[in-house]
Write an enzyme that holds these catalytic residues in place. Sequence first.
Site, short mmCIF file in Angstrom:
data_model
loop_
_atom_site.label_atom_id
_atom_site.label_comp_id
_atom_site.label_asym_id
_atom_site.label_seq_id
_atom_site.Cartn_x
_atom_site.Cartn_y
_atom_site.Cartn_z
CG ASN A 11 -1.75 1.19 1.39
OD1 ASN A 11 -1.82 2.02 0.47
ND2 ASN A 11 -2.41 1.33 2.54
CD1 TRP A 12 3.42 0.90 -2.83
CD2 TRP A 12 3.41 1.97 -4.79
NE1 TRP A 12 4.05 0.10 -3.74
CE2 TRP A 12 4.06 0.73 -4.96
CE3 TRP A 12 3.28 2.82 -5.90
CZ2 TRP A 12 4.58 0.31 -6.18
CZ3 TRP A 12 3.80 2.40 -7.13
CH2 TRP A 12 4.45 1.16 -7.26
CE LYS A 13 -0.21 3.21 4.70
NZ LYS A 13 -0.17 3.29 6.14
CG HIS A 99 -5.90 1.83 5.02
ND1 HIS A 99 -5.45 2.86 5.80
CD2 HIS A 99 -4.90 0.92 4.95
CE1 HIS A 99 -4.21 2.57 6.19
NE2 HIS A 99 -3.86 1.41 5.68
CD GLU A 101 -2.99 5.46 6.67
OE1 GLU A 101 -2.91 5.46 5.42
OE2 GLU A 101 -2.17 4.88 7.40
CD GLU A 171 -3.53 -2.54 7.35
OE1 GLU A 171 -2.36 -2.63 6.97
OE2 GLU A 171 -4.30 -1.66 6.94
N GLY A 177 2.48 2.46 10.71
CA GLY A 177 3.41 3.57 10.52
C GLY A 177 4.10 4.03 11.79
CB SER A 217 5.24 -1.49 12.09
OG SER A 217 4.82 -0.14 12.31
N GLY A 238 2.79 -1.01 4.34
CA GLY A 238 2.83 0.40 3.96
C GLY A 238 4.25 0.85 3.71
N GLY A 239 4.86 1.43 4.73
CA GLY A 239 6.19 2.03 4.60
C GLY A 239 7.21 1.12 3.94
P1 PGA Z 1 2.72 0.40 7.64
O1 PGA Z 1 1.26 0.56 7.00
O2 PGA Z 1 3.30 -0.88 7.10
O3 PGA Z 1 3.48 1.63 7.18
O4 PGA Z 1 2.56 0.35 9.13
C1 PGA Z 1 0.43 -0.55 6.82
C2 PGA Z 1 -0.88 -0.13 6.20
O5 PGA Z 1 -1.40 0.92 6.57
O6 PGA Z 1 -1.43 -0.82 5.31
#
Ligand code: PGA
Length: 259
Positions: A11-13, A99, A101, A171, A177, A217, A238-239
């Site tokens: 997930n590149w956000k 998600h 966010e 999640e 993050g 994470s 994500g990251g």
């Molecule tokens: P993260 O994000 O790996 O940066 O914690 C995961 C996600 O939100 O899908």
Amino acid sequence: MSTRKPYVGGNWKMNTGRESGPALAREVASGAAQHRGCEVAVFPPFPFLLAVGEALGARDSGVKLGAQDCYFQPSGAFTGEVSIGMLQDCGVAVVLTGHSERRHVLGETDAIVNAKTKAVLAAGLECVLCIGELLEEREAGKTDDVNERQLRAGLAGVPSEQMARLTIAYEPVWAIGTGRVATAVDAQDVHRKIRVLLGSLYAPAVAGATRILYGGSLKASNASELLAQPDIDGGLVGGASLQAAEFLPIIAAAAARGG
Ligand code: PGA
């Protein structure tokens, strides 16, 4: 060993650009081709879907093109929104819904998440439905209640025959993050409960076949332990998905899990 094929999503956000997005996709595609035992998808920002899709297609990598969000109406006066038909037009195969966010930063309700999930599945696409508790909910002992509420609401009205195209991503919001990762034991406990709940909503075979990914994470250094858990079928990253050198070892760890 389960029959669920491991699955890892990147997930590149709101990251990457017109050149760096396709470049990252090319690296992921080359590397993922070595690990066909794991299904892989990347979720770039909307403006780069076409270019990333071309980059993936050129490598014949099997890496799927994903979208981070969608709107549930097919067309009309919804300024700024993107329909599922538009995503299909761009070659999207899988869409994230719910998600954290979107829920907690953009204010999406369980009802909106449900409408999007149903629309994605009705269009014949795959859906990754994300659920997970906030830190204060975990500390108040509400983890199971929150996940149950989000799962029931997210799947309300989703027929059993569409569940083969549905993946859950658990999640915990406090782990996203933050560098703070759930322990393998804690994550496995939640995943097992999610599967039990799926078994009460659908037939046991559906619960047994539905993939449940961990997100929060996840990185190369902690992937093996988490992905070795019996009910953790892969990860939503994500990251660590923004650099192929971090992302590819997670795919390798998931592939090693077998399925
Ligand atoms: P993260 O994000 O790996 O940066 O914690 C995961 C996600 O939100 O899908």
